[in-house]
Design a protein around this motif. Structure first.
Motif, PDB file in Angstrom:
ATOM      1  N   THR B  18       0.866  -1.174   0.000  1.00  0.00           N
ATOM      2  CA  THR B  18       0.000   0.000   0.000  1.00  0.00           C
ATOM      3  C   THR B  18       0.910   1.233   0.000  1.00  0.00           C
ATOM      4  OG1 THR B  18      -0.115   0.351   2.394  1.00  0.00           O
ATOM      5  CG2 THR B  18      -1.607  -1.297   1.464  1.00  0.00           C
ATOM      6  N   GLU B  19       0.307   2.420   0.083  1.00  0.00           N
ATOM      7  CA  GLU B  19       1.130   3.637   0.137  1.00  0.00           C
ATOM      8  C   GLU B  19       1.959   3.698   1.412  1.00  0.00           C
ATOM      9  OE1 GLU B  19      -0.897   7.314  -0.411  1.00  0.00           O
ATOM     10  OE2 GLU B  19      -1.700   6.724  -2.354  1.00  0.00           O
ATOM     11  N   LEU B  20       1.459   3.031   2.459  1.00  0.00           N
ATOM     12  CA  LEU B  20       2.089   3.131   3.780  1.00  0.00           C
ATOM     13  C   LEU B  20       3.041   1.984   4.103  1.00  0.00           C
ATOM     14  CD1 LEU B  20       2.161   4.582   6.568  1.00  0.00           C
ATOM     15  CD2 LEU B  20       0.167   3.197   7.224  1.00  0.00           C
ATOM     16  N   TYR B  21       2.646   0.769   3.719  1.00  0.00           N
ATOM     17  CA  TYR B  21       3.394  -0.407   4.168  1.00  0.00           C
ATOM     18  C   TYR B  21       3.430  -1.506   3.115  1.00  0.00           C
ATOM     19  CZ  TYR B  21      -1.203  -2.465   4.905  1.00  0.00           C
ATOM     20  OH  TYR B  21      -2.469  -2.944   4.718  1.00  0.00           O
ATOM     21  N   SER B  22       4.338  -2.451   3.328  1.00  0.00           N
ATOM     22  CA  SER B  22       4.398  -3.662   2.512  1.00  0.00           C
ATOM     23  C   SER B  22       4.221  -4.865   3.428  1.00  0.00           C
ATOM     24  CB  SER B  22       5.750  -3.771   1.817  1.00  0.00           C
ATOM     25  OG  SER B  22       6.004  -2.615   1.061  1.00  0.00           O
ATOM     26  N   LEU B  23       3.520  -5.858   2.935  1.00  0.00           N
ATOM     27  CA  LEU B  23       3.420  -7.128   3.658  1.00  0.00           C
ATOM     28  C   LEU B  23       4.285  -8.135   2.938  1.00  0.00           C
ATOM     29  CD1 LEU B  23      -0.324  -7.528   4.635  1.00  0.00           C
ATOM     30  CD2 LEU B  23       1.649  -7.616   6.156  1.00  0.00           C
ATOM     31  N   ILE B  24       5.211  -8.742   3.682  1.00  0.00           N
ATOM     32  CA  ILE B  24       6.081  -9.733   3.040  1.00  0.00           C
ATOM     33  C   ILE B  24       5.977 -11.058   3.782  1.00  0.00           C
ATOM     34  CG2 ILE B  24       7.710  -7.984   2.158  1.00  0.00           C
ATOM     35  CD1 ILE B  24       9.635  -8.746   4.371  1.00  0.00           C
ATOM     36  N   MET B  35       4.382 -13.672   8.677  1.00  0.00           N
ATOM     37  CA  MET B  35       4.502 -12.513   7.792  1.00  0.00           C
ATOM     38  C   MET B  35       5.153 -11.345   8.511  1.00  0.00           C
ATOM     39  SD  MET B  35       1.006 -12.526   5.556  1.00  0.00           S
ATOM     40  CE  MET B  35      -0.026 -13.101   6.874  1.00  0.00           C
ATOM     41  N   GLN B  36       5.626 -10.401   7.711  1.00  0.00           N
ATOM     42  CA  GLN B  36       6.176  -9.171   8.277  1.00  0.00           C
ATOM     43  C   GLN B  36       5.507  -7.979   7.609  1.00  0.00           C
ATOM     44  OE1 GLN B  36      10.154 -10.363   7.337  1.00  0.00           O
ATOM     45  NE2 GLN B  36      10.665 -10.817   9.457  1.00  0.00           N
ATOM     46  N   LEU B  37       5.068  -7.055   8.438  1.00  0.00           N
ATOM     47  CA  LEU B  37       4.486  -5.813   7.951  1.00  0.00           C
ATOM     48  C   LEU B  37       5.596  -4.758   8.054  1.00  0.00           C
ATOM     49  CD1 LEU B  37       1.051  -4.354   8.998  1.00  0.00           C
ATOM     50  CD2 LEU B  37       3.047  -2.939   8.760  1.00  0.00           C
ATOM     51  N   VAL B  38       6.004  -4.227   6.912  1.00  0.00           N
ATOM     52  CA  VAL B  38       7.169  -3.331   6.856  1.00  0.00           C
ATOM     53  C   VAL B  38       6.707  -1.945   6.400  1.00  0.00           C
ATOM     54  CG1 VAL B  38       9.445  -2.968   5.823  1.00  0.00           C
ATOM     55  CG2 VAL B  38       8.596  -5.307   6.169  1.00  0.00           C
ATOM     56  N   LEU B  39       7.040  -0.916   7.179  1.00  0.00           N
ATOM     57  CA  LEU B  39       6.741   0.451   6.739  1.00  0.00           C
ATOM     58  C   LEU B  39       7.515   0.735   5.463  1.00  0.00           C
ATOM     59  CD1 LEU B  39       5.169   2.912   8.096  1.00  0.00           C
ATOM     60  CD2 LEU B  39       5.334   0.746   9.341  1.00  0.00           C
ATOM     61  N   ASN B  52      -2.651   8.957  12.098  1.00  0.00           N
ATOM     62  CA  ASN B  52      -3.483   8.197  11.156  1.00  0.00           C
ATOM     63  C   ASN B  52      -2.757   6.958  10.642  1.00  0.00           C
ATOM     64  OD1 ASN B  52      -5.713   9.743  11.356  1.00  0.00           O
ATOM     65  ND2 ASN B  52      -5.403  10.882   9.441  1.00  0.00           N
ATOM     66  N   ASP B  53      -1.470   7.109  10.393  1.00  0.00           N
ATOM     67  CA  ASP B  53      -0.683   5.972   9.917  1.00  0.00           C
ATOM     68  C   ASP B  53      -0.554   4.914  11.016  1.00  0.00           C
ATOM     69  OD1 ASP B  53      -0.415   7.300   7.553  1.00  0.00           O
ATOM     70  OD2 ASP B  53       1.652   7.957   7.891  1.00  0.00           O
ATOM     71  N   ALA B  54      -0.349   5.381  12.251  1.00  0.00           N
ATOM     72  CA  ALA B  54      -0.239   4.445  13.374  1.00  0.00           C
ATOM     73  C   ALA B  54      -1.536   3.647  13.526  1.00  0.00           C
ATOM     74  CB  ALA B  54       0.081   5.206  14.660  1.00  0.00           C
ATOM     75  N   LEU B  55      -2.665   4.313  13.341  1.00  0.00           N
ATOM     76  CA  LEU B  55      -3.958   3.633  13.438  1.00  0.00           C
ATOM     77  C   LEU B  55      -4.137   2.610  12.321  1.00  0.00           C
ATOM     78  CD1 LEU B  55      -6.689   6.216  14.445  1.00  0.00           C
ATOM     79  CD2 LEU B  55      -6.214   4.013  15.510  1.00  0.00           C
ATOM     80  N   LEU B  56      -3.728   3.003  11.131  1.00  0.00           N
ATOM     81  CA  LEU B  56      -3.874   2.109   9.982  1.00  0.00           C
ATOM     82  C   LEU B  56      -2.998   0.854  10.149  1.00  0.00           C
ATOM     83  CD1 LEU B  56      -5.463   2.081   7.371  1.00  0.00           C
ATOM     84  CD2 LEU B  56      -3.561   3.216   6.228  1.00  0.00           C
ATOM     85  N   ILE B  57      -1.819   1.044  10.698  1.00  0.00           N
ATOM     86  CA  ILE B  57      -0.932  -0.100  10.951  1.00  0.00           C
ATOM     87  C   ILE B  57      -1.575  -1.045  11.973  1.00  0.00           C
ATOM     88  CG2 ILE B  57       1.288  -0.781  12.004  1.00  0.00           C
ATOM     89  CD1 ILE B  57       1.505   0.374   9.157  1.00  0.00           C
TER      90      ILE B  57
END
Lengths: 144, 144
Positions: B18-24, B35-39, B52-57
């Motif tokens: 997404t614009e904010l993060y990648s899921l690998i 999985m790893q959620l990477v900013l 807002n980004d913290a909430l979305l994460i």
């Protein structure tokens, strides 16, 4: 239900208690400032929480992280919810330093610096910080 | 800035971006579903995020946890943001089983079951799950 140590926290370990959670000191000699946020109810996973409670927990974790960074100036913060040994939702909040006992491993990994002891100044900061935790948290900026 | 492996993720590891993060995928043979959620940005700590980004994460972590529980029926979920080795904000989301390679230790701790290999059914479930991750996530109930 089998005995759960997080369902009956020793009162002397509790730094702060709300209707939802308790904050306890990990009382770890190598990691001053290491705290645990423990749900009061015996809930297993984060996604079992009601939405408002989940938000309040996150807001508290973020506030704690900010306060710990400001107070202890760690090189890194570690945040983890594992619960393999005690499946009662709790979060570890651990200030880390590049020369600490396990760095760069997790504190559950191999010891890399067996002679490390934290600075006396940090140990003293922990005393001040934990004894005024309610004040610090309530004066920290809100997440929302 | 020194080289950061999370600033240049290999495209083949990215399950969703997404614009904010990648899921690998962690591509860990012992832990299918890990999985790893990477900013996307090189941000060090959770409390450095905009609100807002913290909430979305957080919302994404909770959704992933729910989906992983439904798909893999693990005995416990482990969620952690450490970043000691790579100080670029990322979250580990790890389904755990009571007979797995490190249980009840963290996956960064001592091996307890050296002969453990995950069930073939779980490995196959991972393939289906990760190839439809965008669909699963967008059809998961919203946190808010």
């Amino acid at each position: 239900m089998t005995y759960c140590p997080l369902c009956s926290l020793p009162k002397e370990n509790i730094l702060l208690q709300t209707e939802l959670y308790s904050l306890i000191s990990a009382r770890n000699v190598y990691y001053p400032g290491y705290m645990q946020l423990v749900l009061n109810d015996h809930i297993k996973e984060m996604s079992d929480l009601k939405e408002n409670d989940a938000l309040l927990i996150y807001e508290t974790l973020l506030k704690l992280e900010k306060l710990i960074r400001r107070t202890f100036s760690p090189d890194k913060l570690n945040i983890a919810s594992l619960g393999n040994m005690v499946p009662h939702l709790h979060w570890h909040i651990i200030p880390r330093y590049t020369n600490d006992r396990h760095f760069p491993n997790s504190i559950w990994g191999e010891v890399t610096n067996p002679d490390y002891l934290p600075q006396v100044a940090i140990v003293n900061q922990e005393k001040e910080f934990t004894s005024n935790l309610e004040f610090h948290l309530s004066n920290s900026s809100n997440f929302k």
